[in-house]
Scaffold this motif. Structure first.
Motif, PDB file in Angstrom:
ATOM      1  N   ARG A 149     -37.562 -17.387  -1.072  1.00 38.30           N
ATOM      2  CA  ARG A 149     -37.875 -18.796  -0.845  1.00 38.30           C
ATOM      3  C   ARG A 149     -38.369 -18.989   0.767  1.00 38.30           C
ATOM      4  O   ARG A 149     -39.166 -19.396   1.026  1.00 38.30           O
ATOM      5  CB  ARG A 149     -36.615 -19.883  -1.129  1.00 38.30           C
ATOM      6  CG  ARG A 149     -36.221 -19.869  -2.432  1.00 38.30           C
ATOM      7  CD  ARG A 149     -34.930 -20.828  -2.467  1.00 38.30           C
ATOM      8  NE  ARG A 149     -34.190 -20.869  -3.911  1.00 38.30           N
ATOM      9  CZ  ARG A 149     -34.771 -21.919  -4.681  1.00 38.30           C
ATOM     10  NH1 ARG A 149     -35.285 -22.842  -4.289  1.00 38.30           N
ATOM     11  NH2 ARG A 149     -34.076 -21.991  -6.014  1.00 38.30           N
ATOM     12  N   GLN A 150     -37.560 -18.058   1.403  1.00 38.79           N
ATOM     13  CA  GLN A 150     -37.697 -18.056   2.968  1.00 38.79           C
ATOM     14  C   GLN A 150     -39.050 -17.009   3.288  1.00 38.79           C
ATOM     15  O   GLN A 150     -39.859 -17.279   4.072  1.00 38.79           O
ATOM     16  CB  GLN A 150     -36.407 -17.388   3.539  1.00 38.79           C
ATOM     17  CG  GLN A 150     -36.439 -17.427   5.129  1.00 38.79           C
ATOM     18  CD  GLN A 150     -34.998 -16.840   5.562  1.00 38.79           C
ATOM     19  OE1 GLN A 150     -34.175 -16.645   4.691  1.00 38.79           O
ATOM     20  NE2 GLN A 150     -34.974 -16.420   6.798  1.00 38.79           N
ATOM     21  N   TYR A 151     -39.039 -15.929   2.718  1.00 38.26           N
ATOM     22  CA  TYR A 151     -40.153 -14.977   3.165  1.00 38.26           C
ATOM     23  C   TYR A 151     -41.514 -15.279   2.161  1.00 38.26           C
ATOM     24  O   TYR A 151     -42.500 -14.725   2.570  1.00 38.26           O
ATOM     25  CB  TYR A 151     -39.854 -13.551   2.961  1.00 38.26           C
ATOM     26  CG  TYR A 151     -38.481 -13.401   3.988  1.00 38.26           C
ATOM     27  CD1 TYR A 151     -38.406 -13.780   5.352  1.00 38.26           C
ATOM     28  CD2 TYR A 151     -37.594 -12.619   3.426  1.00 38.26           C
ATOM     29  CE1 TYR A 151     -37.341 -13.484   6.025  1.00 38.26           C
ATOM     30  CE2 TYR A 151     -36.193 -12.333   4.205  1.00 38.26           C
ATOM     31  CZ  TYR A 151     -36.037 -12.878   5.551  1.00 38.26           C
ATOM     32  OH  TYR A 151     -34.937 -12.485   6.358  1.00 38.26           O
ATOM     33  N   SER A 160     -32.679 -16.726  -2.121  1.00 35.34           N
ATOM     34  CA  SER A 160     -33.318 -17.470  -0.776  1.00 35.34           C
ATOM     35  C   SER A 160     -34.298 -16.501  -0.003  1.00 35.34           C
ATOM     36  O   SER A 160     -34.911 -17.144   0.662  1.00 35.34           O
ATOM     37  CB  SER A 160     -31.879 -17.661  -0.001  1.00 35.34           C
ATOM     38  OG  SER A 160     -31.452 -16.410   0.520  1.00 35.34           O
ATOM     39  N   GLU A 161     -34.040 -15.344  -0.196  1.00 35.16           N
ATOM     40  CA  GLU A 161     -35.092 -14.471   0.615  1.00 35.16           C
ATOM     41  C   GLU A 161     -36.254 -14.644   0.156  1.00 35.16           C
ATOM     42  O   GLU A 161     -37.364 -14.608   0.756  1.00 35.16           O
ATOM     43  CB  GLU A 161     -34.826 -12.943   0.420  1.00 35.16           C
ATOM     44  CG  GLU A 161     -33.473 -12.636   1.286  1.00 35.16           C
ATOM     45  CD  GLU A 161     -32.273 -11.390   1.050  1.00 35.16           C
ATOM     46  OE1 GLU A 161     -33.034 -10.828  -0.024  1.00 35.16           O
ATOM     47  OE2 GLU A 161     -31.518 -11.408   1.393  1.00 35.16           O
ATOM     48  N   SER A 193     -28.642 -23.829   3.726  1.00 34.97           N
ATOM     49  CA  SER A 193     -28.709 -23.185   5.017  1.00 34.97           C
ATOM     50  C   SER A 193     -27.433 -23.598   5.888  1.00 34.97           C
ATOM     51  O   SER A 193     -26.783 -24.656   5.377  1.00 34.97           O
ATOM     52  CB  SER A 193     -30.087 -23.417   5.618  1.00 34.97           C
ATOM     53  OG  SER A 193     -29.998 -24.645   6.112  1.00 34.97           O
TER      54      SER A 193
END
Ligand code: PGA
Length: 248
Positions: free
Chosen positions: A99-101, A96-97, A130
């Protein structure tokens, strides 16, 4: 019966020297532990030194990311071929990091899984909702969307799924064992409906796993292991999690 699997995701932590220190103290702590697969995912810069130290230990080496091309003009990227030659047998994809950053979409994740698989790397595919999506009661919908997008035209050989609710990552807020099991069951159902061999796929839980909660999480029928961030940075706590996964 699926064999428990505990993987350490060190994220952007540990120099080469710190990697050596960790592995030298961790290996003796787990040398007599059986019945569990273990992998460590250090940063790229520590892969070669980790590969040397882990040789013949039974602990596998994983990378935290990979690019979807095998070589070429992609400054700063690392290919599956390079990971293999550095001693990796696993790669984490779609955290997810990332995907997010780093704006990784399911489409990019899917391309990465295809190239990794083609080159013989086993994959830990990360998915998870989320907090807002959970509060809107969209957890299962999001999980199914991520599975459909990430696993497009992918067979399940060599695939492990990590369910990591974003709200539980690095926050100290673990999903309850019931929440984890329910999400894992949803993943298993989707896999069964859409792919062959779904019964053998291991589904790991990730998000604030510690020595204190591993046994309770592992007591759930659909929880086959854990992807551990913060608590994998110390050899003693990671060793306790590995041991907890076997006794559960
Ligand atoms: P955490 O991270 O254990 O620090 O919550 C898990 C992960 O991001 O894989």
């Amino acid at each position: 019966m699926r064999k428990p699997f505990i993987a350490a995701n060190w994220k952007m932590n540990k120099t080469i020297e710190e990697t050596e220190e960790f592995i030298n103290s961790f290996l003796p702590m787990v040398s007599d532990v059986t019945g569990v697969d273990i992998a460590i995912a250090p940063p790229f810069t520590s892969l070669c030194v980790a590969a040397k130290l882990l040789k013949k230990s039974g602990v596998s080496l994983a990378a935290q990311n990979v690019f979807y091309e095998e070589k070429g003009a992609y400054t700063g990227e690392i290919s599956p071929v390079m990971l293999l030659s550095s001693g990796c047998t696993w790669v984490i994809i779609g955290h997810s990091e990332r995907r997010q950053y780093f704006s990784e979409t399911d489409e990019i994740v899917n391309k990465k899984i295809h190239t990794a698989g083609k080159n013989g790397l086993d994959v830990i595919l990360c998915i998870g909702e989320s907090l807002q999506e959970r509060e809107e009661d969209r957890t299962f919908e999001v999980i199914e969307q991520q599975l459909a997008g990430s696993l497009k035209d992918v067979q399940l050989d060599g695939i492990t799924i990590a369910y990591e609710p974003i709200w539980a990552i690095g926050t100290g807020k673990t999903a309850t064992k019931e929440q984890a099991n329910e999400a894992h069951a949803c993943i298993r159902d989707w896999l069964k409906k859409n792919r062959e061999g779904a019964g053998e796929v291991r589904i790991l839980y990730g998000g604030s796993v510690t020595p204190d909660n591993i046994e309770s999480l592992m007591s759930q029928p659909e929880v086959d292991g854990a992807l551990v961030g913060g608590a994998s940075l110390r050899p003693d706590s990671f060793a306790m999690i590995v041991k907890g996964a076997v006794t559960a």
